[in-house]
Scaffold this motif. Sequence first.
Motif, PDB file in Angstrom:
ATOM      1  N   HIS A 142       0.841  -1.191   0.000  1.00  0.00           N
ATOM      2  CA  HIS A 142       0.000   0.000   0.000  1.00  0.00           C
ATOM      3  C   HIS A 142       0.875   1.239   0.000  1.00  0.00           C
ATOM      4  O   HIS A 142       1.863   1.317   0.723  1.00  0.00           O
ATOM      5  N   ASN A 143       0.492   2.235  -0.796  1.00  0.00           N
ATOM      6  CA  ASN A 143       1.225   3.486  -0.902  1.00  0.00           C
ATOM      7  C   ASN A 143       0.424   4.575  -0.196  1.00  0.00           C
ATOM      8  O   ASN A 143      -0.671   4.929  -0.636  1.00  0.00           O
ATOM      9  N   TYR A 144       0.967   5.094   0.904  1.00  0.00           N
ATOM     10  CA  TYR A 144       0.320   6.175   1.637  1.00  0.00           C
ATOM     11  C   TYR A 144       0.703   7.510   0.998  1.00  0.00           C
ATOM     12  O   TYR A 144       1.864   7.730   0.650  1.00  0.00           O
ATOM     13  N   THR A 145      -0.266   8.400   0.856  1.00  0.00           N
ATOM     14  CA  THR A 145      -0.016   9.686   0.210  1.00  0.00           C
ATOM     15  C   THR A 145       0.440  10.758   1.194  1.00  0.00           C
ATOM     16  O   THR A 145       0.939  11.798   0.778  1.00  0.00           O
ATOM     17  N   SER A 146       0.275  10.514   2.489  1.00  0.00           N
ATOM     18  CA  SER A 146       0.683  11.487   3.512  1.00  0.00           C
ATOM     19  C   SER A 146       1.480  10.790   4.595  1.00  0.00           C
ATOM     20  O   SER A 146       1.211   9.630   4.941  1.00  0.00           O
ATOM     21  N   ALA A 147       2.460  11.514   5.137  1.00  0.00           N
ATOM     22  CA  ALA A 147       3.228  10.993   6.268  1.00  0.00           C
ATOM     23  C   ALA A 147       2.323  10.953   7.496  1.00  0.00           C
ATOM     24  O   ALA A 147       1.354  11.705   7.597  1.00  0.00           O
ATOM     25  N   GLY A 148       2.642  10.053   8.419  1.00  0.00           N
ATOM     26  CA  GLY A 148       1.868   9.982   9.644  1.00  0.00           C
ATOM     27  C   GLY A 148       1.813   8.577  10.204  1.00  0.00           C
ATOM     28  O   GLY A 148       2.487   7.660   9.729  1.00  0.00           O
ATOM     29  N   SER A 149       0.988   8.423  11.222  1.00  0.00           N
ATOM     30  CA  SER A 149       0.766   7.131  11.870  1.00  0.00           C
ATOM     31  C   SER A 149      -0.615   6.632  11.468  1.00  0.00           C
ATOM     32  O   SER A 149      -1.594   7.388  11.530  1.00  0.00           O
ATOM     33  N   TYR A 150      -0.673   5.371  11.033  1.00  0.00           N
ATOM     34  CA  TYR A 150      -1.930   4.801  10.550  1.00  0.00           C
ATOM     35  C   TYR A 150      -2.236   3.495  11.279  1.00  0.00           C
ATOM     36  O   TYR A 150      -1.358   2.626  11.373  1.00  0.00           O
ATOM     37  N   PRO A 151      -3.481   3.340  11.783  1.00  0.00           N
ATOM     38  CA  PRO A 151      -3.863   2.055  12.393  1.00  0.00           C
ATOM     39  C   PRO A 151      -4.239   1.049  11.291  1.00  0.00           C
ATOM     40  O   PRO A 151      -5.226   1.227  10.594  1.00  0.00           O
ATOM     41  N   VAL A 152      -3.420   0.030  11.135  1.00  0.00           N
ATOM     42  CA  VAL A 152      -3.661  -1.000  10.121  1.00  0.00           C
ATOM     43  C   VAL A 152      -4.283  -2.208  10.808  1.00  0.00           C
ATOM     44  O   VAL A 152      -3.798  -2.670  11.843  1.00  0.00           O
ATOM     45  N   THR A 153      -5.367  -2.711  10.209  1.00  0.00           N
ATOM     46  CA  THR A 153      -6.087  -3.850  10.776  1.00  0.00           C
ATOM     47  C   THR A 153      -6.067  -5.007   9.786  1.00  0.00           C
ATOM     48  O   THR A 153      -6.341  -4.821   8.600  1.00  0.00           O
ATOM     49  N   LEU A 154      -5.749  -6.178  10.301  1.00  0.00           N
ATOM     50  CA  LEU A 154      -5.817  -7.412   9.523  1.00  0.00           C
ATOM     51  C   LEU A 154      -6.858  -8.315  10.158  1.00  0.00           C
ATOM     52  O   LEU A 154      -6.803  -8.589  11.364  1.00  0.00           O
ATOM     53  N   THR A 155      -7.813  -8.779   9.347  1.00  0.00           N
ATOM     54  CA  THR A 155      -8.802  -9.757   9.790  1.00  0.00           C
ATOM     55  C   THR A 155      -8.585 -11.020   8.981  1.00  0.00           C
ATOM     56  O   THR A 155      -8.581 -10.979   7.750  1.00  0.00           O
ATOM     57  N   VAL A 156      -8.381 -12.146   9.690  1.00  0.00           N
ATOM     58  CA  VAL A 156      -8.206 -13.437   9.020  1.00  0.00           C
ATOM     59  C   VAL A 156      -9.389 -14.327   9.332  1.00  0.00           C
ATOM     60  O   VAL A 156     -10.004 -14.215  10.396  1.00  0.00           O
ATOM     61  N   GLN A 157      -9.707 -15.203   8.381  1.00  0.00           N
ATOM     62  CA  GLN A 157     -10.814 -16.141   8.549  1.00  0.00           C
ATOM     63  C   GLN A 157     -10.375 -17.517   8.086  1.00  0.00           C
ATOM     64  O   GLN A 157      -9.695 -17.652   7.066  1.00  0.00           O
ATOM     65  N   THR A 158     -10.796 -18.545   8.837  1.00  0.00           N
ATOM     66  CA  THR A 158     -10.486 -19.928   8.479  1.00  0.00           C
ATOM     67  C   THR A 158     -11.586 -20.507   7.602  1.00  0.00           C
ATOM     68  O   THR A 158     -12.669 -19.925   7.477  1.00  0.00           O
ATOM     69  N   ALA A 159     -11.292 -21.665   7.036  1.00  0.00           N
ATOM     70  CA  ALA A 159     -12.298 -22.365   6.227  1.00  0.00           C
ATOM     71  C   ALA A 159     -13.541 -22.690   7.060  1.00  0.00           C
ATOM     72  O   ALA A 159     -14.643 -22.768   6.530  1.00  0.00           O
ATOM     73  N   GLY A 160     -13.382 -22.854   8.367  1.00  0.00           N
ATOM     74  CA  GLY A 160     -14.509 -23.134   9.256  1.00  0.00           C
ATOM     75  C   GLY A 160     -15.290 -21.894   9.657  1.00  0.00           C
ATOM     76  O   GLY A 160     -16.241 -21.982  10.424  1.00  0.00           O
TER      77      GLY A 160
END
Length: 172
Positions: A142-160
């Motif tokens: 991902h290319n951010y257009t502005s400097a700063g601090s960003y909260p990045v969230t990852l959500t994973v899901q299983t086959a179940g």
Amino acid sequence: SGGCTDQVTQTVTVNAQPTASFNATTVCEGEATQFTSTSTGGNSFQWNFGDSQTGTGQSANHTYAHAGTYQATLTVQSEGGCTDQITQTVVVNALPTANFTATNVCQGSPMQFTSTSTGDQINSHQWTFGDGQNGTGQTASHNYTSAGSYPVTLTVQTAGGCTDTYTQNVEV
């Protein structure tokens, strides 16, 4: 022996045999499994959830302490005292653990994200980059257009269908 006879008539009741059957939801670890009797001819319901826990009632909820496969048994009794029993496999899916690494970059350079999530059969990675943009895949850029601090969230899901979410701040 002398030709004398006697006769008696009695009513005999033959009680109907119940038929035990039930449905159980497949859930993720920490969620309650919903048990619902679909039996016919019963009015008393005894559950053995397969983990040394028991319950009563036509419907029951039970939360297993650990993910795994359990043999749950329902015993149904009719008003006349006849019983039937059925045992079925109940599955409780394990939760994944979401986690990721990211490279710190300067404004205008693409930041690389790599999922280091653990769990059985993770089949979905959903990214929220903290600037209104989203992505998918085990790795993302991902290319951010502005400097700063960003909260990045990852959500994973299983086959179940079990999910976990992890958020960390990244610096651009």
